[in-house]
Design a protein around this motif. Structure first.
Motif, PDB file in Angstrom:
ATOM      1  N   ARG A  19     -17.825  15.038  16.449  1.00 20.09           N
ATOM      2  CA  ARG A  19     -17.153  14.052  15.497  1.00 20.09           C
ATOM      3  C   ARG A  19     -17.028  12.901  16.208  1.00 20.09           C
ATOM      4  O   ARG A  19     -16.393  12.849  17.183  1.00 20.09           O
ATOM      5  CB  ARG A  19     -15.859  14.672  15.088  1.00 20.09           C
ATOM      6  N   MET A  20     -17.301  11.645  15.544  1.00 23.70           N
ATOM      7  CA  MET A  20     -17.238  10.470  16.109  1.00 23.70           C
ATOM      8  C   MET A  20     -16.600   9.538  15.053  1.00 23.70           C
ATOM      9  O   MET A  20     -16.915   9.572  13.891  1.00 23.70           O
ATOM     10  CB  MET A  20     -18.659   9.696  16.615  1.00 23.70           C
ATOM     11  N   SER A  21     -15.647   8.793  15.548  1.00 20.73           N
ATOM     12  CA  SER A  21     -14.933   7.860  14.346  1.00 20.73           C
ATOM     13  C   SER A  21     -14.680   6.619  15.239  1.00 20.73           C
ATOM     14  O   SER A  21     -14.483   6.732  16.292  1.00 20.73           O
ATOM     15  CB  SER A  21     -13.633   8.529  13.836  1.00 20.73           C
ATOM     16  N   LEU A  22     -14.134   5.539  14.497  1.00 15.98           N
ATOM     17  CA  LEU A  22     -13.653   4.318  14.676  1.00 15.98           C
ATOM     18  C   LEU A  22     -12.203   4.344  14.539  1.00 15.98           C
ATOM     19  O   LEU A  22     -11.659   4.857  13.491  1.00 15.98           O
ATOM     20  CB  LEU A  22     -14.154   3.177  14.382  1.00 15.98           C
ATOM     21  N   THR A  23     -11.316   3.790  15.552  1.00 16.32           N
ATOM     22  CA  THR A  23      -9.816   3.666  15.465  1.00 16.32           C
ATOM     23  C   THR A  23      -9.405   2.422  15.826  1.00 16.32           C
ATOM     24  O   THR A  23      -9.797   1.833  16.933  1.00 16.32           O
ATOM     25  CB  THR A  23      -9.022   4.731  16.116  1.00 16.32           C
ATOM     26  N   ASP A  24      -8.448   1.827  15.181  1.00 11.84           N
ATOM     27  CA  ASP A  24      -7.832   0.301  15.399  1.00 11.84           C
ATOM     28  C   ASP A  24      -6.679   0.516  15.978  1.00 11.84           C
ATOM     29  O   ASP A  24      -6.122   1.701  16.110  1.00 11.84           O
ATOM     30  CB  ASP A  24      -8.070  -0.757  14.272  1.00 11.84           C
ATOM     31  N   GLY A  25      -6.075  -0.627  16.454  1.00 10.32           N
ATOM     32  CA  GLY A  25      -4.658  -0.601  17.008  1.00 10.32           C
ATOM     33  C   GLY A  25      -3.646   0.115  16.256  1.00 10.32           C
ATOM     34  O   GLY A  25      -2.654   0.335  16.887  1.00 10.32           O
ATOM     35  N   SER A  26      -3.679  -0.129  14.981  1.00  8.94           N
ATOM     36  CA  SER A  26      -2.697   0.448  14.009  1.00  8.94           C
ATOM     37  C   SER A  26      -2.779   1.767  13.695  1.00  8.94           C
ATOM     38  O   SER A  26      -1.958   2.310  12.899  1.00  8.94           O
ATOM     39  CB  SER A  26      -2.598  -0.613  12.848  1.00  8.94           C
ATOM     40  N   GLY A  27      -3.710   2.211  14.117  1.00  6.72           N
ATOM     41  CA  GLY A  27      -4.030   3.827  13.764  1.00  6.72           C
ATOM     42  C   GLY A  27      -5.146   4.251  12.707  1.00  6.72           C
ATOM     43  O   GLY A  27      -5.018   5.218  12.458  1.00  6.72           O
ATOM     44  N   ARG A  28      -5.385   3.229  12.016  1.00  3.91           N
ATOM     45  CA  ARG A  28      -6.542   3.449  10.943  1.00  3.91           C
ATOM     46  C   ARG A  28      -7.804   3.863  11.299  1.00  3.91           C
ATOM     47  O   ARG A  28      -8.060   3.593  12.593  1.00  3.91           O
ATOM     48  CB  ARG A  28      -6.712   2.168  10.159  1.00  3.91           C
ATOM     49  N   GLN A  29      -8.426   4.663  10.717  1.00  4.98           N
ATOM     50  CA  GLN A  29      -9.661   5.219  10.985  1.00  4.98           C
ATOM     51  C   GLN A  29     -10.765   5.003  10.141  1.00  4.98           C
ATOM     52  O   GLN A  29     -10.546   5.191   9.056  1.00  4.98           O
ATOM     53  CB  GLN A  29      -9.580   6.818  11.291  1.00  4.98           C
ATOM     54  N   TRP A  30     -11.954   4.997  10.632  1.00  2.00           N
ATOM     55  CA  TRP A  30     -12.987   5.075   9.726  1.00  2.00           C
ATOM     56  C   TRP A  30     -14.208   6.067  10.283  1.00  2.00           C
ATOM     57  O   TRP A  30     -14.570   6.395  11.457  1.00  2.00           O
ATOM     58  CB  TRP A  30     -13.759   3.573   9.784  1.00  2.00           C
ATOM     59  N   SER A  62     -10.090  -5.040  17.552  1.00  2.00           N
ATOM     60  CA  SER A  62      -9.175  -3.803  18.080  1.00  2.00           C
ATOM     61  C   SER A  62      -9.830  -2.380  18.177  1.00  2.00           C
ATOM     62  O   SER A  62      -9.084  -1.596  18.465  1.00  2.00           O
ATOM     63  CB  SER A  62      -7.872  -3.880  17.619  1.00  2.00           C
ATOM     64  N   LEU A  63     -11.072  -2.174  17.910  1.00  2.00           N
ATOM     65  CA  LEU A  63     -11.661  -0.835  17.635  1.00  2.00           C
ATOM     66  C   LEU A  63     -12.161  -0.281  18.811  1.00  2.00           C
ATOM     67  O   LEU A  63     -12.352  -0.896  19.719  1.00  2.00           O
ATOM     68  CB  LEU A  63     -12.992  -1.224  16.715  1.00  2.00           C
ATOM     69  N   GLN A  64     -11.806   1.048  18.707  1.00  2.00           N
ATOM     70  CA  GLN A  64     -12.396   1.911  19.696  1.00  2.00           C
ATOM     71  C   GLN A  64     -13.016   3.155  19.338  1.00  2.00           C
ATOM     72  O   GLN A  64     -12.636   3.638  18.039  1.00  2.00           O
ATOM     73  CB  GLN A  64     -11.492   2.268  20.920  1.00  2.00           C
ATOM     74  N   ALA A  65     -14.130   3.916  19.682  1.00  2.00           N
ATOM     75  CA  ALA A  65     -14.925   4.857  19.328  1.00  2.00           C
ATOM     76  C   ALA A  65     -14.086   5.948  19.842  1.00  2.00           C
ATOM     77  O   ALA A  65     -13.473   6.034  20.889  1.00  2.00           O
ATOM     78  CB  ALA A  65     -16.226   4.804  19.552  1.00  2.00           C
ATOM     79  N   ARG A  66     -13.843   7.056  19.206  1.00  2.00           N
ATOM     80  CA  ARG A  66     -13.450   8.317  19.500  1.00  2.00           C
ATOM     81  C   ARG A  66     -14.472   9.323  19.313  1.00  2.00           C
ATOM     82  O   ARG A  66     -14.974   9.633  18.297  1.00  2.00           O
ATOM     83  CB  ARG A  66     -12.213   8.567  18.564  1.00  2.00           C
ATOM     84  N   LEU A  67     -14.680  10.143  20.194  1.00  2.00           N
ATOM     85  CA  LEU A  67     -15.563  11.176  20.226  1.00  2.00           C
ATOM     86  C   LEU A  67     -14.895  12.597  20.446  1.00  2.00           C
ATOM     87  O   LEU A  67     -14.184  12.506  21.618  1.00  2.00           O
ATOM     88  CB  LEU A  67     -16.641  10.891  21.124  1.00  2.00           C
TER      89      LEU A  67
END
Length: 192
Positions: A103-114, A168-173
């Protein structure tokens, strides 16, 4: 009425009912908590290219923001942008099933995910941007055939995001074998 033995069993059954109800609620709650922990990323670990995650060393290979007309002729209406994130992983040992349920997603500084686009849309976009290049597989496809020991594989996912969130995005894996821990890879996009 009934015999004395029958009344005693009836009384014991009525007294045992609350205990059995509490026990069954406890068992189901425990199972639900285990499922919740296995499905969600509760602990985030920053990427360290010297420390393996899910049997591989991970690095951010390429990040491309498309949609404002600077990178390509493609422009998106309003604030929408296409973000292409490519990761590279070098296997330290035999991966086996450690990459199951990638599972890979993007998250910004406020906690929103894509979440990423589906693989059909992703391949279509890849072919549109560069018809000569072979599309890079996404996370789910790469998890079905992980790399052999000391081999490297690239994983690419595409996301539609608001332009204002890009900085402010970071990828999460994460994988089923590593959850509730997830790997965070800051994208480092700069505002122009």
């Amino acid at each position: 009425m009934g015999s004395r033995t029958e009344r005693r069993f009836r009384l014991l059954s009525i007294c045992a009912l609350p205990v059995l109800l509490v026990a069954s609620y406890g068992v189901f709650a425990w199972r639900n908590i285990e499922d919740y922990v296995q499905r969600n990323e509760l602990s985030i670990r920053e990427n360290n290219e010297q420390k393996a995650y899910a049997g591989a060393l991970w690095r951010l290979e390429k990040v491309r923001l498309i949609g404002d007309g600077r990178d390509t002729k493609v422009t998106f209406p309003g604030e929408r942008r296409l973000l292409i994130v490519r990761l590279a992983a070098k296997a330290e040992g035999e991966i086996g099933d450690a990459w199951f349920d990638c599972r890979m997603s993007l998250t910004d500084g406020s906690g929103r995910q894509w979440a990423p686009l589906d693989f059909i849309s992703s391949d279509t976009i890849s072919r549109t941007l560069d018809p000569q290049a072979k599309p890079v597989e996404g996370c789910a496809a790469a998890s079905r055939q992980p790399p052999a020991r000391d081999a490297e594989v690239e994983i690419e996912e595409k996301f539609v995001i608001p332009a204002s969130a890009a900085q402010s995005l970071q990828a999460r894996l994460s994988f089923a074998s590593t959850r509730p821990e997830a790997l965070a890879l800051p994208l480092g996009l700069q505002q122009n």
